[in-house]
Design a protein around this motif. Sequence first.
Motif, PDB file in Angstrom:
ATOM      1  N   UNK A   6       0.859  -1.179   0.000  1.00 30.17           N
ATOM      2  CA  UNK A   6       0.000   0.000   0.000  1.00 30.17           C
ATOM      3  C   UNK A   6       0.898   1.233   0.000  1.00 30.17           C
ATOM      4  N   UNK A   7       0.844   2.027  -1.040  1.00 28.82           N
ATOM      5  CA  UNK A   7       1.735   3.185  -1.064  1.00 28.82           C
ATOM      6  C   UNK A   7       1.360   4.206  -0.003  1.00 28.82           C
ATOM      7  N   UNK A   8       2.370   4.819   0.578  1.00 26.50           N
ATOM      8  CA  UNK A   8       2.125   5.857   1.573  1.00 26.50           C
ATOM      9  C   UNK A   8       1.518   7.053   0.861  1.00 26.50           C
ATOM     10  N   UNK A   9       0.747   7.852   1.597  1.00 24.03           N
ATOM     11  CA  UNK A   9       0.228   9.079   0.999  1.00 24.03           C
ATOM     12  C   UNK A   9       1.389   9.855   0.383  1.00 24.03           C
ATOM     13  N   UNK A  10       1.211  10.361  -0.777  1.00 25.78           N
ATOM     14  CA  UNK A  10       2.331  10.919  -1.515  1.00 25.78           C
ATOM     15  C   UNK A  10       2.867  12.193  -0.878  1.00 25.78           C
ATOM     16  N   UNK A  11       3.860  11.973  -0.005  1.00 24.08           N
ATOM     17  CA  UNK A  11       4.508  13.143   0.594  1.00 24.08           C
ATOM     18  C   UNK A  11       5.762  13.504  -0.181  1.00 24.08           C
TER      19      UNK A  11
END
Lengths: 481, 328
Positions: A6-11
């Motif tokens: 699950x990709x992390x929120x795009x920071x």
Amino acid sequence: MKSGPVPAPDRHGRRGPVLAASFALLSLGLLAQVAWVNLRQDRRQEWQAYQDLYFQREGIDRSPQVVSLTLPDGRVDRCQTCHLGIEEISPSHPVEVLGCIGCHGGNGLSLDKTEAHEGLVGGGNPGDLRVAQQSCGTGPNGAACHSGREHPELNMAGRLAQSPMASKAGEINQVRVAFGLQKDAERPAFPVDGSPADITAPLDGHPQEEAFQQNCLSQCHLWGGAHGDAGRTYSGGCSACHYLYNRSGTYEGKDVTISKDQAGHGAVHRLTASIPYTQCNACHNQGIHSLVSMTFERRTDLPTSSHAPTTDGAAWAARVREYYIPGESYARCEVSLDCIDCHSRHDTMGDPARDGKPAGNKYQAQSVRCYDCHGTTQAPPRSTVINAGDPALADPRWLQSGFPSLRVGDRVGLTGAGETLPFLRFEGERLVQYSKVTGKPFAVPLAYGSACEQDPDDQTADACHKCHDVSQTIHTQPPAP
Amino acid sequence: MRTLTRRRGFLSHGRPGWVPASAARFRYTYGLGGASVLLFLLLLVTGLPLLFQYQPGDGAYRSLANLTYVLPYGWLFRSLHFWAAQMLVVTVLFHLLRVALTRAFLPPRRFNWWLGVGLLVLVVGLDYTGYLLRGDLEAVSAATVGWSILRSVPVVGQALAALIFGSGGQGALLGLSAWHSSVFPLAGFGVMGWHLWHVRRDGGISRPAADDGTHIPLSQLAAREWVAGLAVANLVLLLALLLPPGLGLAPDQPSVAPVPAPWVFGAVQVLLHRLSPFVAGVAVPLAAVLLLGSAPYLEERRPWLGRTLVLAVATCFTALTLYFWWQV
């Protein structure tokens, strides 16, 4: 089937510029430092600056390079990388063998000033009495040089502290007698294992004691003091005599690292056994210590600057003027010769026969008498024949031009105390005293067989001076050749 | 999403394509493991030119002087090697502390913890032998102390001392040079590889309790690692430029003052002044290593014990080192 990560929120979008900027800055930082590295690598080191200055002064067209000397024992000596052009200390102490570190200690490998000077023996003066046993006494790899030798005559480094010039025994004893603190000046010296300046209560707490310690015991003695003491122009210990200085105590040689204005240096970096009277006069005959004021009262009739004597007329005039304090009596030979021509090794550096019982005053220390050269009306001077093991053969002057040679079988003078006088030669019918400073021969007139009216039982210098004092009559013109 | 994962070449086997976002945060690891790897590699790279110029044995001190003052850039390689080594000890110690405090030493990572403790011992060994290779008066003193400590070990002490120091004297530097430039670095390189491989095998590095299960691609982590690596490189170079190590006192100079140990061994020196060589030099350090090794077991028994123990060992070491510094 497993689901993917699950990709992390795009920071990344927010952090991206920060990371990119940091990357750029740090890369620039690294590049800048690499440039700095090269600047540092090419920077003029202190030793290079010294060499540049040396080459400039000497008019030599050369670029600096490390001077590396490999000594016979494998040690490496790079001192001359900075001290380029410094005079070789003496032919008997060849730099190819001893290097600089042989006497001075320190770290010969380092080109950093602080590091290289770490462990320097005696600061800049290895002849300092505090270290003389180590530096002059023991050479590289524990070689016995000027102490630890089988022949006691050759152990001057260890004996020098017993000389009244180091112990100040005469001064202390005479003052104590004058102040009624002891009956006569025959008492042996105070302990000689340290500077007389450190003797506690030399006058048993007399009110003048502090002034005595400060103005007399702390000055003009072989334990010396730090360079730059008020009025000090000479080094301590062995160097006090063997390292010649000019009146201002400044360096005149070629080593650009040594200041030419700062007092406390020899004129050039050179040791000598040919010590002219001017060297002795750095301390002696400069004035008197007043018992009343407990201060040193300097002669006012002396020039403030002069150098080693020359052989011209001015030198003779200077001799007559400077040699002795006005009012003293002296014979002709005491002016034409130098101090060391009469004051022998035992007189100046301690008598091995006195070992363990240092002289209490200068009369005890001085063994040479007028009759040792001139004989008496009753007998010619004593003599002895040089044998193969004689330490007098080791004097470096026998190989120097202008000096006579000394060979086994030569007949030389002998003092009443049993010290050989290798510069006093019995050459057939002639008796010749060779100058220890210049090698110049002087014919010695004898009392024996002459019309001398001496009292055979009174052989003191004072008795001889009754007739032979020239202090009132001597001319300041040189003697006829 | 998988398409984002790009695997190129053999080396990429060592890293997962995606890493947990929580574990990849700088504030979780402080990049200490990575910094240690970088410093170790830097030590290998800077050590190599030194190896070509260094003469073990009688000429050691002289060859060091040549490196420092005569050979172009010699001072730089020596200084970089020196500062990277100092920093490596620091990063390795803090890495150990971080792993313990985040309880990352619990199974399945327990074996890798031991490998890590082993690496710490190797780093300390490299630090000690490197210090001795300087061949100066301080090194001679340190060798004498180390030799006496080894000989104090019952039964095998004599043999141990002979193994490390050979017959003693300047010749000892020959053996020490072999330890420092081949045995220890090879072992270090091997164990480090093993350690890194185990990280992957154990499912990547540990994760903080507050893990939301999200991941970032390796490329993103790599970008951060590049920045961190550059920062470390900058720092090493800056220290190397500002404070290059000089020469100690020549080994043949008469020793004047008691010589302080290098800081890593300051704690042991403090103990040596109060306890017997065996207790201070062997028993206490060995006990510390065994305590570190047993920390995961203790943590399993009591969920705070292992961490506390590691912290206690670290505190004792720090306190003794600070006391040593204060004394010097």
